[in-house]
Design a protein around this motif. Structure first.
Motif, PDB file in Angstrom:
ATOM      1  N   LEU A 176      91.144  36.586  69.136  1.00 26.71           N
ATOM      2  CA  LEU A 176      91.618  37.151  67.877  1.00 26.71           C
ATOM      3  C   LEU A 176      93.071  37.576  68.038  1.00 26.71           C
ATOM      4  CD1 LEU A 176      91.026  38.079  64.981  1.00 26.71           C
ATOM      5  CD2 LEU A 176      90.228  40.244  65.911  1.00 26.71           C
ATOM      6  N   THR A 177      93.982  36.710  67.589  1.00 24.96           N
ATOM      7  CA  THR A 177      95.413  37.008  67.631  1.00 24.96           C
ATOM      8  C   THR A 177      96.023  36.713  66.269  1.00 24.96           C
ATOM      9  OG1 THR A 177      96.036  34.776  68.331  1.00 24.96           O
ATOM     10  CG2 THR A 177      95.561  36.358  70.073  1.00 24.96           C
ATOM     11  N   ALA A 178      97.199  37.262  66.043  1.00 25.05           N
ATOM     12  CA  ALA A 178      97.896  37.025  64.780  1.00 25.05           C
ATOM     13  C   ALA A 178      98.270  35.553  64.621  1.00 25.05           C
ATOM     14  CB  ALA A 178      99.143  37.898  64.696  1.00 25.05           C
ATOM     15  N   ILE A 179      98.585  34.897  65.719  1.00 26.00           N
ATOM     16  CA  ILE A 179      98.947  33.470  65.675  1.00 26.00           C
ATOM     17  C   ILE A 179      97.754  32.633  65.219  1.00 26.00           C
ATOM     18  CG2 ILE A 179      99.677  31.488  67.051  1.00 26.00           C
ATOM     19  CD1 ILE A 179     101.908  33.487  66.596  1.00 26.00           C
ATOM     20  N   ASN A 180      96.578  32.927  65.761  1.00 23.41           N
ATOM     21  CA  ASN A 180      95.379  32.178  65.360  1.00 23.41           C
ATOM     22  C   ASN A 180      95.029  32.427  63.888  1.00 23.41           C
ATOM     23  OD1 ASN A 180      95.113  31.043  67.882  1.00 23.41           O
ATOM     24  ND2 ASN A 180      93.621  32.534  68.589  1.00 23.41           N
ATOM     25  N   VAL A 181      95.156  33.657  63.450  1.00 25.33           N
ATOM     26  CA  VAL A 181      94.876  33.975  62.043  1.00 25.33           C
ATOM     27  C   VAL A 181      95.889  33.279  61.147  1.00 25.33           C
ATOM     28  CG1 VAL A 181      94.776  35.820  60.327  1.00 25.33           C
ATOM     29  CG2 VAL A 181      93.712  36.138  62.567  1.00 25.33           C
ATOM     30  N   ALA A 182      97.167  33.326  61.519  1.00 21.05           N
ATOM     31  CA  ALA A 182      98.204  32.682  60.715  1.00 21.05           C
ATOM     32  C   ALA A 182      98.010  31.173  60.656  1.00 21.05           C
ATOM     33  CB  ALA A 182      99.580  33.008  61.279  1.00 21.05           C
ATOM     34  N   THR A 183      97.640  30.576  61.773  1.00 18.92           N
ATOM     35  CA  THR A 183      97.383  29.134  61.796  1.00 18.92           C
ATOM     36  C   THR A 183      96.215  28.777  60.884  1.00 18.92           C
ATOM     37  OG1 THR A 183      98.211  28.999  64.053  1.00 18.92           O
ATOM     38  CG2 THR A 183      96.853  27.170  63.289  1.00 18.92           C
ATOM     39  N   GLY A 184      95.162  29.538  60.970  1.00 17.02           N
ATOM     40  CA  GLY A 184      94.008  29.296  60.097  1.00 17.02           C
ATOM     41  C   GLY A 184      94.348  29.496  58.630  1.00 17.02           C
ATOM     42  N   ALA A 185      95.139  30.524  58.343  1.00 14.00           N
ATOM     43  CA  ALA A 185      95.524  30.788  56.955  1.00 14.00           C
ATOM     44  C   ALA A 185      96.389  29.662  56.406  1.00 14.00           C
ATOM     45  CB  ALA A 185      96.266  32.117  56.864  1.00 14.00           C
ATOM     46  N   ILE A 186      97.314  29.165  57.202  1.00 13.52           N
ATOM     47  CA  ILE A 186      98.171  28.060  56.761  1.00 13.52           C
ATOM     48  C   ILE A 186      97.337  26.807  56.511  1.00 13.52           C
ATOM     49  CG2 ILE A 186      99.989  26.481  57.529  1.00 13.52           C
ATOM     50  CD1 ILE A 186     101.254  28.956  58.931  1.00 13.52           C
ATOM     51  N   LEU A 187      96.405  26.527  57.392  1.00 13.51           N
ATOM     52  CA  LEU A 187      95.551  25.347  57.208  1.00 13.51           C
ATOM     53  C   LEU A 187      94.676  25.481  55.960  1.00 13.51           C
ATOM     54  CD1 LEU A 187      94.462  24.646  60.894  1.00 13.51           C
ATOM     55  CD2 LEU A 187      96.069  23.334  59.496  1.00 13.51           C
ATOM     56  N   LEU A 188      94.076  26.653  55.770  1.00 14.42           N
ATOM     57  CA  LEU A 188      93.258  26.867  54.576  1.00 14.42           C
ATOM     58  C   LEU A 188      94.090  26.822  53.305  1.00 14.42           C
ATOM     59  CD1 LEU A 188      90.849  29.692  55.729  1.00 14.42           C
ATOM     60  CD2 LEU A 188      90.225  27.391  55.030  1.00 14.42           C
ATOM     61  N   PHE A 189      95.277  27.415  53.340  1.00 13.77           N
ATOM     62  CA  PHE A 189      96.166  27.408  52.184  1.00 13.77           C
ATOM     63  C   PHE A 189      96.534  25.977  51.810  1.00 13.77           C
ATOM     64  CE2 PHE A 189     100.277  27.351  50.133  1.00 13.77           C
ATOM     65  CZ  PHE A 189     100.165  28.345  49.183  1.00 13.77           C
ATOM     66  N   ALA A 190      96.931  25.196  52.800  1.00 14.72           N
ATOM     67  CA  ALA A 190      97.320  23.807  52.532  1.00 14.72           C
ATOM     68  C   ALA A 190      96.146  22.984  52.004  1.00 14.72           C
ATOM     69  CB  ALA A 190      97.878  23.171  53.805  1.00 14.72           C
ATOM     70  N   LEU A 191      94.977  23.202  52.570  1.00 11.14           N
ATOM     71  CA  LEU A 191      93.794  22.458  52.128  1.00 11.14           C
ATOM     72  C   LEU A 191      93.427  22.799  50.688  1.00 11.14           C
ATOM     73  CD1 LEU A 191      91.423  20.578  52.911  1.00 11.14           C
ATOM     74  CD2 LEU A 191      90.178  22.640  53.564  1.00 11.14           C
ATOM     75  N   THR A 199      94.289  34.067  53.889  1.00  9.79           N
ATOM     76  CA  THR A 199      94.505  34.947  55.040  1.00  9.79           C
ATOM     77  C   THR A 199      93.263  35.774  55.355  1.00  9.79           C
ATOM     78  OG1 THR A 199      96.855  35.062  54.494  1.00  9.79           O
ATOM     79  CG2 THR A 199      95.989  36.751  55.974  1.00  9.79           C
ATOM     80  N   VAL A 200      92.648  36.317  54.321  1.00  8.30           N
ATOM     81  CA  VAL A 200      91.429  37.110  54.526  1.00  8.30           C
ATOM     82  C   VAL A 200      90.316  36.236  55.100  1.00  8.30           C
ATOM     83  CG1 VAL A 200      89.607  38.388  53.342  1.00  8.30           C
ATOM     84  CG2 VAL A 200      91.990  38.813  52.769  1.00  8.30           C
ATOM     85  N   PHE A 201      90.139  35.057  54.528  1.00  6.96           N
ATOM     86  CA  PHE A 201      89.083  34.163  55.006  1.00  6.96           C
ATOM     87  C   PHE A 201      89.369  33.689  56.434  1.00  6.96           C
ATOM     88  CE2 PHE A 201      86.698  30.012  54.720  1.00  6.96           C
ATOM     89  CZ  PHE A 201      85.448  30.592  54.727  1.00  6.96           C
ATOM     90  N   ALA A 202      90.629  33.361  56.725  1.00  8.86           N
ATOM     91  CA  ALA A 202      90.984  32.929  58.080  1.00  8.86           C
ATOM     92  C   ALA A 202      90.769  34.047  59.093  1.00  8.86           C
ATOM     93  CB  ALA A 202      92.437  32.463  58.111  1.00  8.86           C
ATOM     94  N   SER A 203      91.109  35.276  58.730  1.00  5.05           N
ATOM     95  CA  SER A 203      90.888  36.384  59.666  1.00  5.05           C
ATOM     96  C   SER A 203      89.402  36.607  59.914  1.00  5.05           C
ATOM     97  CB  SER A 203      91.544  37.660  59.167  1.00  5.05           C
ATOM     98  OG  SER A 203      90.974  38.073  57.946  1.00  5.05           O
ATOM     99  N   THR A 204      88.587  36.416  58.882  1.00  5.93           N
ATOM    100  CA  THR A 204      87.136  36.537  59.055  1.00  5.93           C
ATOM    101  C   THR A 204      86.603  35.443  59.971  1.00  5.93           C
ATOM    102  OG1 THR A 204      86.967  37.490  56.852  1.00  5.93           O
ATOM    103  CG2 THR A 204      84.934  36.643  57.827  1.00  5.93           C
ATOM    104  N   TRP A 229      87.839  36.132  63.540  1.00  5.91           N
ATOM    105  CA  TRP A 229      87.090  37.261  64.101  1.00  5.91           C
ATOM    106  C   TRP A 229      85.696  36.812  64.527  1.00  5.91           C
ATOM    107  CZ3 TRP A 229      82.526  39.421  62.232  1.00  5.91           C
ATOM    108  CH2 TRP A 229      82.093  40.554  62.916  1.00  5.91           C
ATOM    109  N   GLY A 230      85.019  36.048  63.680  1.00  3.02           N
ATOM    110  CA  GLY A 230      83.684  35.560  64.016  1.00  3.02           C
ATOM    111  C   GLY A 230      83.689  34.660  65.242  1.00  3.02           C
ATOM    112  N   LEU A 231      84.705  33.807  65.323  1.00  7.35           N
ATOM    113  CA  LEU A 231      84.810  32.934  66.498  1.00  7.35           C
ATOM    114  C   LEU A 231      85.145  33.729  67.758  1.00  7.35           C
ATOM    115  CD1 LEU A 231      86.681  29.871  64.959  1.00  7.35           C
ATOM    116  CD2 LEU A 231      84.302  29.959  65.709  1.00  7.35           C
ATOM    117  N   SER A 232      85.877  34.834  67.599  1.00  6.96           N
ATOM    118  CA  SER A 232      86.182  35.658  68.773  1.00  6.96           C
ATOM    119  C   SER A 232      84.939  36.426  69.243  1.00  6.96           C
ATOM    120  CB  SER A 232      87.323  36.631  68.482  1.00  6.96           C
ATOM    121  OG  SER A 232      86.903  37.660  67.619  1.00  6.96           O
TER     122      SER A 232
END
Length: 70
Positions: A48-63, A30-35, A38-41
């Motif tokens: 920068l939305t909660a949905i985008n952060v959550a999507t990134g966190a789920i993808l990173l977690f699964a990977l 979650t921390v890495f996805a938010s970073t 944020w950088g992409l925004s």
């Protein structure tokens, strides 16, 4: 000296609690996805939305979960 050897043997043979690893993976993903979001925004690539952060966190977690299972 014998206590140090006992601790070393116990620590090297312990696999740890998988729930702790899963929790750490979730928090760090979650921390890495938010970073990343944020950088992409900042450069205007995504918003920068909660949905985008959550999507990134789920993808990173699964990977990372899939990679560590091997």
């Amino acid at each position: 000296m014998s206590d140090a050897n006992g601790f070393e043997e116990g620590a090297s043979g312990s696999q740890g609690d998988p729930r702790v690893l899963i929790a750490m993976n979730a928090v760090l993903s979650t921390v890495f996805a938010s970073t990343i979001v944020w950088g992409l925004s900042v450069i205007g690539a995504v918003e920068l939305t909660a949905i985008n952060v959550a999507t990134g966190a789920i993808l990173l977690f699964a990977l990372t979960y899939a990679i560590t299972l091997q």
